[in-house]
Design a protein around this motif. Sequence first.
Motif, mmCIF file in Angstrom:
data_model
loop_
_atom_site.group_PDB
_atom_site.id
_atom_site.type_symbol
_atom_site.label_atom_id
_atom_site.label_comp_id
_atom_site.label_asym_id
_atom_site.label_seq_id
_atom_site.Cartn_x
_atom_site.Cartn_y
_atom_site.Cartn_z
ATOM 1 N N VAL A 1 0.846 -1.192 0.000
ATOM 2 C CA VAL A 1 0.000 0.000 0.000
ATOM 3 C C VAL A 1 0.879 1.240 0.000
ATOM 4 C CG1 VAL A 1 -1.686 1.309 1.359
ATOM 5 C CG2 VAL A 1 -1.944 -1.163 1.102
ATOM 6 N N PHE A 2 1.932 1.215 0.812
ATOM 7 C CA PHE A 2 2.874 2.331 0.854
ATOM 8 C C PHE A 2 3.557 2.499 -0.504
ATOM 9 C CE2 PHE A 2 7.007 4.267 1.982
ATOM 10 C CZ PHE A 2 6.528 5.433 2.554
ATOM 11 N N LEU A 3 3.943 1.384 -1.143
ATOM 12 C CA LEU A 3 4.547 1.446 -2.461
ATOM 13 C C LEU A 3 3.589 2.065 -3.473
ATOM 14 C CD1 LEU A 3 6.881 0.762 -4.438
ATOM 15 C CD2 LEU A 3 5.746 -1.439 -4.795
ATOM 16 N N ALA A 4 2.319 1.695 -3.397
ATOM 17 C CA ALA A 4 1.321 2.256 -4.314
ATOM 18 C C ALA A 4 1.197 3.763 -4.112
ATOM 19 C CB ALA A 4 -0.025 1.579 -4.112
ATOM 20 N N TRP B 1 11.816 2.138 -0.872
ATOM 21 C CA TRP B 1 10.951 0.998 -0.598
ATOM 22 C C TRP B 1 11.760 -0.298 -0.522
ATOM 23 C CZ3 TRP B 1 9.210 -3.430 -3.157
ATOM 24 C CH2 TRP B 1 8.105 -4.054 -2.568
ATOM 25 N N LEU B 2 12.716 -0.494 -1.441
ATOM 26 C CA LEU B 2 13.547 -1.693 -1.420
ATOM 27 C C LEU B 2 14.363 -1.795 -0.138
ATOM 28 C CD1 LEU B 2 15.123 -2.052 -4.974
ATOM 29 C CD2 LEU B 2 13.576 -3.625 -3.844
ATOM 30 N N THR B 3 14.828 -0.657 0.333
ATOM 31 C CA THR B 3 15.734 -0.652 1.475
ATOM 32 C C THR B 3 15.013 -0.854 2.796
ATOM 33 O OG1 THR B 3 17.140 0.884 0.242
ATOM 34 C CG2 THR B 3 17.576 0.653 2.575
ATOM 35 N N TYR B 4 13.867 -0.258 2.956
ATOM 36 C CA TYR B 4 13.221 -0.229 4.262
ATOM 37 C C TYR B 4 12.013 -1.153 4.411
ATOM 38 C CZ TYR B 4 16.359 3.588 5.122
ATOM 39 O OH TYR B 4 17.498 4.335 5.283
ATOM 40 N N PHE B 5 11.702 -1.916 3.387
ATOM 41 C CA PHE B 5 10.583 -2.848 3.460
ATOM 42 C C PHE B 5 11.016 -4.201 2.918
ATOM 43 C CE2 PHE B 5 8.402 1.240 3.249
ATOM 44 C CZ PHE B 5 7.529 1.119 4.304
#
Length: 157
Positions: free
Chosen positions: A9-12, A45-49
Motif C-alpha cells: 500500500v505504501f509502495l502504491a 521501498w527496497l531498502t526499508y521494506f
Amino acid sequence: MMNTQRPYVFLAKITFFAFIISALPLSQIVLEVSPFWLLLFFIYWLTYFPAKGRFFLALLLGVLLDILQGDILGQNALALILSGAFIANVKQSFFVSNLSTQQVYVFIASSIYLILFLLVHSLIQGFNFSYYLLFAPLSGALFWPLVKLALSKCKHQ
C-alpha cells in the motif's frame, strides 16, 4: 514490523506521488536535470521494506512510467530492474550506512539507470540526447536526504 499488506500500500502511494512529480509541466532543462523520482522512491521501498517480487514490481512500475512519459516500452523498466538489483545487492550496507554513503549508492544506482536509459535510447533513436541528462544522477544523490526524510515521515503515519 509492518504486516505484509502495508508495504505494498505504501509502495502504491509513493508510486502515485512519483508519477505526479514526473508528469509536472516544467521547463525542458529542469525535467532533464531532475532526478529519476520513481527510482528514488523505489530505492527507499527496497531498502526499508521486505521486498518479495521486487523485480516484477520494478518491471510493472517501469512499464507504467514508459506509458506515462511516452518512452520506448520497457526502457524505464529495464533501467529500474537493474538499478534495483544493484541496490538489492548492497541493501545491508545501504541500510546501516551514513547519509553521505547512501548518497553515493543512490548516485551509482542513478548512473546505472541513466546508462541503460541512454543505451536503449541510442540504439533505437540514434545518439542524440541533451547533455543536461548527465546531471540527473547527481541531482538524485542530492535529493536523496529529502526523499528519505519525507518518506520516513509518511511511513510512520
